[in-house]
Design a protein around this motif. Structure first.
Motif, PDB file in Angstrom:
ATOM      1  N   ALA A  85       0.828  -1.209   0.000  1.00  0.00           N
ATOM      2  CA  ALA A  85       0.000   0.000   0.000  1.00  0.00           C
ATOM      3  C   ALA A  85       0.862   1.259   0.000  1.00  0.00           C
ATOM      4  CB  ALA A  85      -0.927  -0.009   1.212  1.00  0.00           C
ATOM      5  N   ILE A  86       1.971   1.240   0.730  1.00  0.00           N
ATOM      6  CA  ILE A  86       2.876   2.389   0.753  1.00  0.00           C
ATOM      7  C   ILE A  86       3.467   2.633  -0.628  1.00  0.00           C
ATOM      8  CG2 ILE A  86       5.134   3.158   1.612  1.00  0.00           C
ATOM      9  CD1 ILE A  86       4.344   1.794   4.298  1.00  0.00           C
ATOM     10  N   ASP A  87       3.895   1.566  -1.300  1.00  0.00           N
ATOM     11  CA  ASP A  87       4.454   1.707  -2.639  1.00  0.00           C
ATOM     12  C   ASP A  87       3.410   2.267  -3.607  1.00  0.00           C
ATOM     13  OD1 ASP A  87       6.776   1.125  -4.475  1.00  0.00           O
ATOM     14  OD2 ASP A  87       5.240  -0.095  -5.456  1.00  0.00           O
ATOM     15  N   GLU A  88       2.183   1.776  -3.517  1.00  0.00           N
ATOM     16  CA  GLU A  88       1.113   2.270  -4.385  1.00  0.00           C
ATOM     17  C   GLU A  88       0.810   3.736  -4.104  1.00  0.00           C
ATOM     18  OE1 GLU A  88      -2.019  -0.422  -3.465  1.00  0.00           O
ATOM     19  OE2 GLU A  88      -1.326  -1.992  -4.850  1.00  0.00           O
ATOM     20  N   LEU A  89       0.864   4.128  -2.836  1.00  0.00           N
ATOM     21  CA  LEU A  89       0.607   5.520  -2.446  1.00  0.00           C
ATOM     22  C   LEU A  89       1.642   6.446  -3.077  1.00  0.00           C
ATOM     23  CD1 LEU A  89      -1.239   7.160  -0.320  1.00  0.00           C
ATOM     24  CD2 LEU A  89       0.784   7.077   1.129  1.00  0.00           C
ATOM     25  N   ILE A  90       2.909   6.040  -3.033  1.00  0.00           N
ATOM     26  CA  ILE A  90       3.985   6.864  -3.593  1.00  0.00           C
ATOM     27  C   ILE A  90       3.838   6.975  -5.111  1.00  0.00           C
ATOM     28  CG2 ILE A  90       6.474   7.042  -3.919  1.00  0.00           C
ATOM     29  CD1 ILE A  90       6.783   5.547  -1.239  1.00  0.00           C
ATOM     30  N   VAL A  91       3.577   5.850  -5.750  1.00  0.00           N
ATOM     31  CA  VAL A  91       3.434   5.850  -7.214  1.00  0.00           C
ATOM     32  C   VAL A  91       2.261   6.725  -7.643  1.00  0.00           C
ATOM     33  CG1 VAL A  91       2.883   4.413  -9.215  1.00  0.00           C
ATOM     34  CG2 VAL A  91       4.533   3.598  -7.516  1.00  0.00           C
ATOM     35  N   ARG A  92       1.130   6.588  -6.959  1.00  0.00           N
ATOM     36  CA  ARG A  92      -0.060   7.353  -7.335  1.00  0.00           C
ATOM     37  C   ARG A  92       0.155   8.855  -7.139  1.00  0.00           C
ATOM     38  NH1 ARG A  92      -3.272   4.634  -4.660  1.00  0.00           N
ATOM     39  NH2 ARG A  92      -3.680   5.943  -2.852  1.00  0.00           N
ATOM     40  N   SER A  93       0.918   9.232  -6.123  1.00  0.00           N
ATOM     41  CA  SER A  93       1.148  10.651  -5.847  1.00  0.00           C
ATOM     42  C   SER A  93       2.190  11.262  -6.778  1.00  0.00           C
ATOM     43  CB  SER A  93       1.606  10.837  -4.402  1.00  0.00           C
ATOM     44  OG  SER A  93       2.913  10.316  -4.222  1.00  0.00           O
ATOM     45  N   GLY A  94       3.053  10.411  -7.350  1.00  0.00           N
ATOM     46  CA  GLY A  94       4.141  10.917  -8.178  1.00  0.00           C
ATOM     47  C   GLY A  94       5.257  11.543  -7.375  1.00  0.00           C
ATOM     48  N   ALA A  95       5.322  11.270  -6.076  1.00  0.00           N
ATOM     49  CA  ALA A  95       6.318  11.886  -5.200  1.00  0.00           C
ATOM     50  C   ALA A  95       7.713  11.326  -5.468  1.00  0.00           C
ATOM     51  CB  ALA A  95       5.945  11.646  -3.732  1.00  0.00           C
ATOM     52  N   ASP A  96       8.699  12.188  -5.288  1.00  0.00           N
ATOM     53  CA  ASP A  96      10.096  11.787  -5.393  1.00  0.00           C
ATOM     54  C   ASP A  96      10.479  11.049  -4.105  1.00  0.00           C
ATOM     55  OD1 ASP A  96      12.818  11.528  -5.603  1.00  0.00           O
ATOM     56  OD2 ASP A  96      13.234  13.671  -5.871  1.00  0.00           O
ATOM     57  N   ARG A  97      10.884   9.803  -4.234  1.00  0.00           N
ATOM     58  CA  ARG A  97      11.228   9.003  -3.056  1.00  0.00           C
ATOM     59  C   ARG A  97      12.366   9.627  -2.251  1.00  0.00           C
ATOM     60  NH1 ARG A  97       9.458   3.494  -2.995  1.00  0.00           N
ATOM     61  NH2 ARG A  97       8.047   3.077  -4.731  1.00  0.00           N
ATOM     62  N   GLU A  98      13.246  10.353  -2.929  1.00  0.00           N
ATOM     63  CA  GLU A  98      14.382  10.948  -2.231  1.00  0.00           C
ATOM     64  C   GLU A  98      13.938  12.015  -1.232  1.00  0.00           C
ATOM     65  OE1 GLU A  98      17.558   9.993  -2.475  1.00  0.00           O
ATOM     66  OE2 GLU A  98      16.824   8.355  -3.752  1.00  0.00           O
ATOM     67  N   ARG A  99      12.754  12.568  -1.423  1.00  0.00           N
ATOM     68  CA  ARG A  99      12.274  13.621  -0.526  1.00  0.00           C
ATOM     69  C   ARG A  99      11.512  13.067   0.672  1.00  0.00           C
ATOM     70  NH1 ARG A  99       8.495  17.202  -3.005  1.00  0.00           N
ATOM     71  NH2 ARG A  99       8.152  15.763  -4.721  1.00  0.00           N
ATOM     72  N   ILE A 100      11.274  11.760   0.697  1.00  0.00           N
ATOM     73  CA  ILE A 100      10.515  11.155   1.798  1.00  0.00           C
ATOM     74  C   ILE A 100      11.457  10.887   2.972  1.00  0.00           C
ATOM     75  CG2 ILE A 100       9.109   9.187   2.515  1.00  0.00           C
ATOM     76  CD1 ILE A 100       8.166   8.957  -0.396  1.00  0.00           C
ATOM     77  N   ALA A 101      11.208  11.585   4.084  1.00  0.00           N
ATOM     78  CA  ALA A 101      12.099  11.494   5.244  1.00  0.00           C
ATOM     79  C   ALA A 101      11.963  10.168   5.977  1.00  0.00           C
ATOM     80  CB  ALA A 101      11.813  12.649   6.205  1.00  0.00           C
ATOM     81  N   GLY A 102      10.816   9.533   5.861  1.00  0.00           N
ATOM     82  CA  GLY A 102      10.621   8.267   6.554  1.00  0.00           C
ATOM     83  C   GLY A 102       9.151   7.924   6.686  1.00  0.00           C
ATOM     84  N   ILE A 103       8.896   6.813   7.341  1.00  0.00           N
ATOM     85  CA  ILE A 103       7.541   6.318   7.574  1.00  0.00           C
ATOM     86  C   ILE A 103       7.276   6.306   9.074  1.00  0.00           C
ATOM     87  CG2 ILE A 103       5.987   4.338   7.342  1.00  0.00           C
ATOM     88  CD1 ILE A 103       7.699   3.448   4.939  1.00  0.00           C
ATOM     89  N   GLY A 104       6.157   6.850   9.461  1.00  0.00           N
ATOM     90  CA  GLY A 104       5.714   6.747  10.844  1.00  0.00           C
ATOM     91  C   GLY A 104       4.535   5.794  10.916  1.00  0.00           C
ATOM     92  N   VAL A 105       4.555   4.896  11.888  1.00  0.00           N
ATOM     93  CA  VAL A 105       3.471   3.933  12.053  1.00  0.00           C
ATOM     94  C   VAL A 105       2.853   4.116  13.433  1.00  0.00           C
ATOM     95  CG1 VAL A 105       2.791   1.508  12.030  1.00  0.00           C
ATOM     96  CG2 VAL A 105       4.669   2.275  10.568  1.00  0.00           C
ATOM     97  N   ALA A 106       1.551   4.396  13.438  1.00  0.00           N
ATOM     98  CA  ALA A 106       0.799   4.495  14.687  1.00  0.00           C
ATOM     99  C   ALA A 106       0.087   3.173  14.912  1.00  0.00           C
ATOM    100  CB  ALA A 106      -0.215   5.631  14.609  1.00  0.00           C
ATOM    101  N   THR A 107       0.302   2.580  16.068  1.00  0.00           N
ATOM    102  CA  THR A 107      -0.249   1.263  16.344  1.00  0.00           C
ATOM    103  C   THR A 107      -0.745   1.193  17.775  1.00  0.00           C
ATOM    104  OG1 THR A 107       0.312  -1.109  16.468  1.00  0.00           O
ATOM    105  CG2 THR A 107       2.063   0.440  16.934  1.00  0.00           C
ATOM    106  N   PRO A 108      -1.726   0.347  18.059  1.00  0.00           N
ATOM    107  CA  PRO A 108      -2.128   0.164  19.453  1.00  0.00           C
ATOM    108  C   PRO A 108      -0.956  -0.341  20.283  1.00  0.00           C
ATOM    109  CG  PRO A 108      -3.700  -0.873  17.947  1.00  0.00           C
ATOM    110  CD  PRO A 108      -2.524  -0.483  17.129  1.00  0.00           C
ATOM    111  N   GLY A 109      -0.912   0.040  21.530  1.00  0.00           N
ATOM    112  CA  GLY A 109       0.139  -0.420  22.433  1.00  0.00           C
ATOM    113  C   GLY A 109      -0.294  -1.663  23.179  1.00  0.00           C
ATOM    114  N   PRO A 110       0.592  -2.131  24.034  1.00  0.00           N
ATOM    115  CA  PRO A 110       1.885  -1.535  24.386  1.00  0.00           C
ATOM    116  C   PRO A 110       2.981  -1.834  23.360  1.00  0.00           C
ATOM    117  CG  PRO A 110       1.488  -3.495  25.706  1.00  0.00           C
ATOM    118  CD  PRO A 110       0.237  -3.263  24.910  1.00  0.00           C
TER     119      PRO A 110
END
Length: 399
Positions: A119-144
């Motif tokens: 899904a992340i790869d599809e999101l980037i492709v669909r947006s046309g974003a330059d991968r070099e400008r992506i600082a990273g991925i944040g994942v929010a998940t239930p704890g602990p």
């Protein structure tokens, strides 16, 4: 100190919206003119800020306005919910460029991580974003969470997730650095990043997902706790005569205030025929939606069930706000919009009645301005926050 000063300038420019001149930055930050000049020159060279024209505000030379170059850095935010996964691509201002949702596969962690990566790869492709400008991925998940190891430990409704190395597995699958954060804390960060919250303020964020959690913001920073697991409130008792909880106590938040608990109460009240074949996250989500639709249509019995849930939730919130003395309460999460009308009508009155400080102040209650994607947006903002936001704690020796 230099990194902190740079963060102060970036945050001041970001929150200004239209940008500020160097003289205005000196006045707003209290830094010297030379420090502001040196830092802004470096930020211009890096493309993080840009010149946005000149303005004349009085005698003297026109002033050059500096504003954030929002496209210079991007981040991806992912919210892992047992029912639905949400993915967003954010620019440096925290604005959503692209988003998508996917039904969360069966509990198998490998399948979920594979689906996330795709899904992340599809999101980037669909947006046309330059991968070099992506600082990273944040994942929010239930704890602990085990933040040091980047693992998720037995979250509610993800029953096979025992010490799953989500951070490293997703980083290996995508090629991007991954930051793992509790969904509740991420949501609070999203609220801060909208620009609607004072940088010095405090608030309690109440997160309504498959589980109920809270986050705390003090002096404009989300409090994470010593193990980054602040806000685990599932086993606080809010109804001593309530149902038996798996922990052995009665009336915990987990078995009284969560969507599953509310749905089960509605079934016991005869609002639904108890004919569900399962109580998985997707089934609970569907039936909870049906319950809220009945409330909106004027069903008094359904409204009574939600009203009771609001009363129980007010016990949790009042206990925390009386102890913490925060400025306000914010509610949000994937289930929030369905109960927003009733909860915002009932909670202020209930909390005022239970407030220890009602004689000296009111406690404002509001819904998040970010919307249902607050967890995913917050996860992406966590990545940007690590780079851009000034933290007083960074000034301590040995940090």
């Amino acid at each position: 100190m230099g990194d902190f000063n740079q963060s102060v300038i970036l945050e001041t420019i970001r929150r200004s919206g239209e940008g500020l001149s160097r003289i205005e930055l000196v006045d707003a930050t209290g830094l010297s003119a030379q420090t502001v000049t040196n830092i802004t020159r470096r930020l211009l060279d890096d493309g993080i800020i840009e010149e946005a024209g000149r303005t004349i505000t009085g005698p003297g030379k026109p002033r050059t306005t500096l504003r954030l170059n929002a496209d210079s850095r991007l981040s991806i935010g992912v919210h892992l919910d047992p029912a639905v996964m949400t993915f967003v691509l954010l620019d440096l201002s925290g604005s959503v460029i692209e988003r998508t949702t996917k039904r969360t596969p069966a509990n198998d962690p490998r399948r979920i991580i594979k689906a996330m990566s795709k899904a992340i790869d599809e999101l980037i492709v669909r947006s046309g974003a330059d991968r070099e400008r992506i600082a990273g991925i944040g994942v929010a998940t239930p704890g602990p969470l085990d933040s040091a190891r980047g693992t998720v430990i037995d979250p509610p409704k993800l029953h096979t997730w025992h010490r799953v190395p989500l951070r490293d597995s997703l980083a290996e699958a995508t090629g991007f650095p991954v930051t793992l954060e509790k969904d509740t804390t991420a949501a609070a960060v999203a609220e801060l990043w909208t620009g609607s919250s004072p940088t010095h303020g405090s608030f309690l964020f109440v997160y309504l997902g498959i589980g109920i959690g809270t986050a705390l913001v003090l002096n404009g920073e989300a409090v994470q706790g010593s193990s980054r697991n602040v806000g685990e409130v599932g086993h606080i008792i809010v109804d001593p005569d309530g149902p038996l909880c798996g922990c052995g106590k009665r009336g915990c938040v987990e078995v009284v205030c969560t969507p599953q608990a509310i749905v089960e109460r509605a079934e016991r009240a005869g609002i639904f025929a108890d004919d569900r074949e399962s109580s998985d996250a997707a089934s609970v989500d569907e039936r909870f939606t049906q319950l809220c639709a009945r409330v909106a249509a004027g069903d008094a019995d359904a409204a009574a069930v939600l009203d009771q849930a609001a009363q129980h939730l007010s016990v949790l919130i009042s206990g925390m706000t009386n102890m913490l003395d925060v400025d306000r309460v914010v509610l949000g999460g994937p289930f929030w919009s369905r109960v927003e009308e009733l909860y915002l009508r009932r909670l202020p009155e209930l909390l005022d009645h239970q407030s220890a400080t009602r004689a000296v102040r009111e406690l404002p209650v509001s819904g998040t301005v970010v919307g249902d994607d607050v967890g995913a947006v917050g996860a992406g903002c966590v990545v940007l926050d690590e780079v851009l936001s000034p933290r007083a704690s960074a000034l301590f020796l040995g940090h």
